[in-house]
Design a protein around this motif. Structure first.
Motif, mmCIF file in Angstrom:
data_model
loop_
_atom_site.group_PDB
_atom_site.id
_atom_site.type_symbol
_atom_site.label_atom_id
_atom_site.label_comp_id
_atom_site.label_asym_id
_atom_site.label_seq_id
_atom_site.Cartn_x
_atom_site.Cartn_y
_atom_site.Cartn_z
ATOM 1 N N LEU A 215 -8.304 -0.931 -1.428
ATOM 2 C CA LEU A 215 -7.908 0.336 -2.046
ATOM 3 C C LEU A 215 -7.531 1.379 -0.999
ATOM 4 N N LEU B 144 -3.928 5.425 -8.437
ATOM 5 C CA LEU B 144 -4.876 4.312 -8.427
ATOM 6 C C LEU B 144 -4.286 3.096 -9.135
ATOM 7 N N ARG C 197 -2.724 1.826 -5.552
ATOM 8 C CA ARG C 197 -3.924 1.333 -4.858
ATOM 9 C C ARG C 197 -4.380 -0.027 -5.396
ATOM 10 N N ALA D 291 -4.632 -3.561 -3.399
ATOM 11 C CA ALA D 291 -5.976 -4.079 -3.148
ATOM 12 C C ALA D 291 -6.181 -5.489 -3.668
#
Length: 267
Positions: free
Chosen positions: A151, A173, A177, A181
């Motif tokens: 992340l 996110l 991210r 990730a």
């Protein structure tokens, strides 16, 4: 070489399967021959043939114990994934939160499970729950560490682009991210799945639970006490095979999710 063999040999995954299987077959054959030539007794080192016969003869009992161990392993793995991802999402929201709590995650990782398992077994009355807690603690850190790293490991230019376009924290996110990730997350899954199995077996050793709800660790202990070494090796074989299958399952899941777009699984 015959023409009909070439396509099979040239397939990308052929040698990935054939080479390890070939080496394994050679090692088993060498093991069998050495034990036969040196006349090693079965109560010291049984031959692969004796282990196979024992596995077939005790299959019902060993399968029942394997299912108990698998139950604890999968429960611990599921809890480790849920807790690990939640903690990683929390860490990525604030550097202060991460530097404040990450050392405690490290403490969980470096504390030997055999040292705290007796306490957990005393505190948690239900045996299955106690064993699951022990295995979860052992499997938790790779998920936290790898997911947090993933992340954080986003392209700085893309992150600035999201900021320039006034993307919300949730949009950053979800769209930046989390995709970045995923390779790290699946790497953590491969490690954590094996650690969940190890944690389950170690916790069973410490608990020493027997009876109908006993796992493979108890069968290993009993076989050692009774000097039934072929059964001990048969139980060890099942544990090893389970660990390999868990790793393969996580690798297959990673390929299924990442093969179409990430360079780590392409080709």
């Amino acid at each position: 070489m015959p023409a009909n063999i070439n396509p099979l040999v040239n397939r990308p995954g052929f040698w990935r399967v054939a080479a390890p299987l070939g080496i394994g077959a050679c090692l088993l054959l060498a093991w069998q021959l050495v034990c036969m030539l040196l006349e090693v007794p079965d109560y010291l080192v049984p031959t692969p043939a004796v282990i196979a016969r024992t596995l077939a003869a005790d299959w019902g009992m060993l399968l029942e114990s394997l299912l108990v161990t698998l139950k604890i392993t999968f429960l611990a793995f599921a809890f480790a994934v849920l807790l690990g991802v939640a903690i990683a999402f929390l860490f990525v929201q604030s550097r202060f939160i991460e530097i404040s709590f990450f050392p405690y995650a490290i403490i969980l990782q470096v504390t030997p499970i055999v040292a705290i398992a007796p306490l957990i077994i005393i505190w948690v009355k239900d045996t299955t729950a106690a064993l699951t807690v022990c295995a979860t603690i052992m499997a938790l850190f790779p998920i936290i560490s790898n997911t947090t790293l993933g992340l954080r490991s986003v392209n700085a230019g893309l992150l600035n682009l999201f900021r320039l376009n006034k993307a919300t924290r949730w949009q950053t996110l979800r769209r930046l991210r989390i995709p970045s990730a995923l390779p790290y997350f699946f790497g953590g899954l491969r490690i954590s799945s094996g650690l969940a199995l190890i944690g389950a077996v170690v916790a069973e050793f410490v608990a020493g639970t027997g009876g109908t709800g006993s796992g493979l660790a108890y069968q290993i202990l009993q076989a050692g006490f009774q000097l039934n070494i072929p059964r001990l090796f048969a139980a060890l074989f099942l544990i090893t095979l389970t660990g390999i299958l868990l790793f393969w399952m996580m690798s297959a899941l990673s390929r299924a999710v990442l093969a179409g777009w990430h360079e780590s699984e392409m080709g």
